[in-house]
Design a protein around this motif. Structure first.
Motif, PDB file in Angstrom:
ATOM      1  N   THR A  53     -73.469 -13.107   0.755  1.00 53.41           N
ATOM      2  CA  THR A  53     -72.167 -13.774   0.718  1.00 53.41           C
ATOM      3  C   THR A  53     -71.102 -12.792   0.262  1.00 53.41           C
ATOM      4  N   PRO A  54     -70.048 -12.589   1.052  1.00 52.72           N
ATOM      5  CA  PRO A  54     -69.002 -11.643   0.643  1.00 52.72           C
ATOM      6  C   PRO A  54     -68.214 -12.167  -0.555  1.00 52.72           C
ATOM      7  N   VAL A  55     -67.776 -11.264  -1.389  1.00 62.48           N
ATOM      8  CA  VAL A  55     -66.975 -11.605  -2.562  1.00 62.48           C
ATOM      9  C   VAL A  55     -65.594 -10.981  -2.391  1.00 62.48           C
ATOM     10  N   TYR A  56     -64.555 -11.803  -2.535  1.00 65.27           N
ATOM     11  CA  TYR A  56     -63.178 -11.358  -2.334  1.00 65.27           C
ATOM     12  C   TYR A  56     -62.464 -11.239  -3.680  1.00 65.27           C
ATOM     13  N   ASN A  57     -61.514 -10.323  -3.732  1.00 62.67           N
ATOM     14  CA  ASN A  57     -60.680 -10.136  -4.914  1.00 62.67           C
ATOM     15  C   ASN A  57     -59.262 -10.576  -4.574  1.00 62.67           C
ATOM     16  N   ILE A  58     -58.856 -11.730  -5.111  1.00 62.08           N
ATOM     17  CA  ILE A  58     -57.533 -12.297  -4.844  1.00 62.08           C
ATOM     18  C   ILE A  58     -56.637 -12.029  -6.047  1.00 62.08           C
ATOM     19  N   SER A  59     -55.441 -11.487  -5.780  1.00 56.36           N
ATOM     20  CA  SER A  59     -54.533 -11.113  -6.863  1.00 56.36           C
ATOM     21  C   SER A  59     -53.164 -11.752  -6.660  1.00 56.36           C
ATOM     22  N   ALA A  60     -52.482 -11.946  -7.767  1.00 58.55           N
ATOM     23  CA  ALA A  60     -51.119 -12.476  -7.743  1.00 58.55           C
ATOM     24  C   ALA A  60     -50.354 -11.871  -8.911  1.00 58.55           C
ATOM     25  N   THR A  61     -49.067 -11.648  -8.709  1.00 57.17           N
ATOM     26  CA  THR A  61     -48.201 -11.106  -9.754  1.00 57.17           C
ATOM     27  C   THR A  61     -47.388 -12.240 -10.358  1.00 57.17           C
ATOM     28  N   VAL A  62     -47.424 -12.352 -11.682  1.00 57.65           N
ATOM     29  CA  VAL A  62     -46.765 -13.461 -12.355  1.00 57.65           C
ATOM     30  C   VAL A  62     -45.916 -12.931 -13.499  1.00 57.65           C
ATOM     31  N   LEU A  63     -44.906 -13.714 -13.852  1.00 56.54           N
ATOM     32  CA  LEU A  63     -44.059 -13.415 -15.006  1.00 56.54           C
ATOM     33  C   LEU A  63     -44.532 -14.258 -16.171  1.00 56.54           C
ATOM     34  N   ILE A  64     -44.956 -13.595 -17.233  1.00 53.99           N
ATOM     35  CA  ILE A  64     -45.514 -14.277 -18.394  1.00 53.99           C
ATOM     36  C   ILE A  64     -44.465 -14.401 -19.481  1.00 53.99           C
ATOM     37  N   LYS A  65     -44.437 -15.545 -20.136  1.00 58.66           N
ATOM     38  CA  LYS A  65     -43.506 -15.789 -21.232  1.00 58.66           C
ATOM     39  C   LYS A  65     -43.770 -14.806 -22.362  1.00 58.66           C
ATOM     40  N   ASP A  66     -42.687 -14.186 -22.851  1.00 60.62           N
ATOM     41  CA  ASP A  66     -42.808 -13.267 -23.984  1.00 60.62           C
ATOM     42  C   ASP A  66     -41.646 -13.517 -24.916  1.00 60.62           C
ATOM     43  N   ASP A  67     -41.902 -14.167 -26.047  1.00 62.43           N
ATOM     44  CA  ASP A  67     -40.843 -14.520 -26.980  1.00 62.43           C
ATOM     45  C   ASP A  67     -40.144 -13.284 -27.538  1.00 62.43           C
ATOM     46  N   LYS A  68     -40.868 -12.190 -27.704  1.00 65.75           N
ATOM     47  CA  LYS A  68     -40.272 -11.003 -28.302  1.00 65.75           C
ATOM     48  C   LYS A  68     -39.245 -10.363 -27.390  1.00 65.75           C
ATOM     49  N   LYS A  69     -39.306 -10.693 -26.084  1.00 63.04           N
ATOM     50  CA  LYS A  69     -38.363 -10.111 -25.131  1.00 63.04           C
ATOM     51  C   LYS A  69     -37.359 -11.143 -24.642  1.00 63.04           C
ATOM     52  N   GLY A  70     -37.121 -12.151 -25.472  1.00 59.30           N
ATOM     53  CA  GLY A  70     -36.091 -13.122 -25.144  1.00 59.30           C
ATOM     54  C   GLY A  70     -36.542 -14.231 -24.256  1.00 59.30           C
ATOM     55  N   GLY A  71     -37.841 -14.472 -24.157  1.00 59.62           N
ATOM     56  CA  GLY A  71     -38.346 -15.505 -23.266  1.00 59.62           C
ATOM     57  C   GLY A  71     -38.214 -16.899 -23.828  1.00 59.62           C
ATOM     58  N   ASN A  72     -37.938 -17.055 -25.131  1.00 60.97           N
ATOM     59  CA  ASN A  72     -37.866 -18.376 -25.738  1.00 60.97           C
ATOM     60  C   ASN A  72     -36.781 -18.372 -26.787  1.00 60.97           C
ATOM     61  N   SER A  73     -35.597 -18.861 -26.428  1.00 57.11           N
ATOM     62  CA  SER A  73     -34.472 -18.868 -27.355  1.00 57.11           C
ATOM     63  C   SER A  73     -34.677 -19.851 -28.483  1.00 57.11           C
ATOM     64  N   GLY A  74     -35.419 -20.957 -28.219  1.00 58.02           N
ATOM     65  CA  GLY A  74     -35.657 -21.937 -29.274  1.00 58.02           C
ATOM     66  C   GLY A  74     -36.427 -21.340 -30.418  1.00 58.02           C
ATOM     67  N   SER A  75     -37.371 -20.467 -30.113  1.00 57.45           N
ATOM     68  CA  SER A  75     -38.147 -19.820 -31.166  1.00 57.45           C
ATOM     69  C   SER A  75     -37.251 -18.965 -32.028  1.00 57.45           C
ATOM     70  N   ALA A  76     -36.326 -18.219 -31.396  1.00 60.90           N
ATOM     71  CA  ALA A  76     -35.416 -17.376 -32.175  1.00 60.90           C
ATOM     72  C   ALA A  76     -34.503 -18.220 -33.041  1.00 60.90           C
ATOM     73  N   ASP A  77     -34.050 -19.375 -32.522  1.00 61.42           N
ATOM     74  CA  ASP A  77     -33.184 -20.256 -33.312  1.00 61.42           C
ATOM     75  C   ASP A  77     -33.910 -20.760 -34.544  1.00 61.42           C
ATOM     76  N   LEU A  78     -35.189 -21.127 -34.381  1.00 60.39           N
ATOM     77  CA  LEU A  78     -35.940 -21.617 -35.529  1.00 60.39           C
ATOM     78  C   LEU A  78     -36.181 -20.513 -36.546  1.00 60.39           C
ATOM     79  N   GLU A  79     -36.375 -19.286 -36.060  1.00 59.12           N
ATOM     80  CA  GLU A  79     -36.571 -18.187 -36.990  1.00 59.12           C
ATOM     81  C   GLU A  79     -35.305 -17.947 -37.793  1.00 59.12           C
TER      82      GLU A  79
END
Length: 307
Positions: A53-79
């Protein structure tokens, strides 16, 4: 004595030459064995490629949330309000990757796509795995599947008239049942199994098949399936300066791998939005509480001034 040495070397060289010729002659005598070995190796390679049975490698590029790089303003407000350590904490890309690879979210994906149920077409040689193409759909809730003593094995025979014969083995128990019409249910000690025809089929018929269909299904525990996908899943950031990561999955079915990655991103985004909503709700509650305290303090100050 010295004059004999070159002659001895010459005789040794002649003997060596004769030995090489004899060796080649012996090999040529057995040339059919060499040809047969090569042919046998080629046949074995062809059979392996046909059966494996052949095995395939499927890939995708995604943008991941990163609070340290400004991804979550609510977190910064609470800090800024001094509550960052109580309600939430700034999370790095590595933490978010571990969240994506956690068994909890992977199990949600497995349950949502019902990947704990696998189908095989026994009419093919070698038997072919069916993903979203099985003429018979087996239903068992994820909660019941979690409580299975082991994998449930189902051997099904579907006639052109829509009659389904089922042989179910789960644990030490075995059940045999014939259903004249679908959908139908089979109550067991391990749970209630449901059977239905695929919506796009009529009488269980598929293009190219006019006789009986022999389908094998395996129902596994979702947690074990999620653990298997965790081993086949890899997530790595493209660089140290970005929040972009490459999600790759090794799987024997291309469409299933795509569905898995898409559902994983959907679940991750949903959980991220829930986190943001929770932060916003906590922020609103804190601000309202502070306003109430300030209002009470201002009221008491006015009373004192009037007195």
């Amino acid at each position: 004595m010295k004059e004999e040495l070159p002659n001895e070397k010459l005789r040794e060289a002649e003997d060596m030459e004769i030995d090489i010729k004899e060796l080649l002659f012996k090999c040529l005598i057995h040339w059919p064995w060499f040809v047969g070995t090569v042919v046998a190796c080629l046949i074995a390679a062809y059979v392996y490629l046909y059966v494996a049975t052949p095995v395939y490698n499927i890939s995708a590029t995604v943008l991941i949330k990163d609070d340290k790089k400004g991804g979550n303003s609510g977190s910064a407000d609470l800090e800024n309000l001094g509550l960052g350590g109580v309600i939430t904490s700034a999370q790095s890309i590595d933490n978010e990757i571990e969240v994506l690879r956690s068994k909890t979210i992977l199990k949600e994906v497995v349950n949502n796509l019902e990947l704990y149920i696998t189908y095989y077409d026994e009419d093919e040689f070698p038997e072919k795995e069916l993903y979203q193409t099985s003429p018979v759909i087996v239903n068992l809730t994820a909660q019941e599947a979690d409580k299975l003593p082991g994998s449930a094995l189902l051997a099904m025979k579907l006639s052109p008239e829509g009659v389904l014969d089922v042989n179910l083995k789960v644990g030490l128990n075995e059940y045999n049942q014939r259903f004249e019409k679908l959908p139908a249910v089979l109550p067991t000690d391990a749970g209630t199994f449901g059977f239905a025809l695929k919506d796009s089929l009529s009488g269980g018929q598929m293009e190219g098949y006019k006789g009986e269909r022999h389908i094998r299904a395996v129902v596994s525990r979702p947690f074990g399936v999620a653990k298997g996908y965790q081993g086949a899943l890899s997530i790595a950031p493209t660089s140290r300066t970005t929040s972009v990561a490459v999600v790759s999955l090794m799987n024997t079915n291309i469409q299933r791998a795509r569905d898995f990655i898409n559902k994983l991103m959907e679940m991750y985004n949903r959980n991220t939005n829930n986190d943001k909503n929770e932060v916003a709700e906590k922020t609103r509650e804190f601000i309202n509480e502070r306003i109430k305290i300030i209002d009470e303090e201002l009221g008491s100050t006015e009373d004192k001034l009037e007195a």
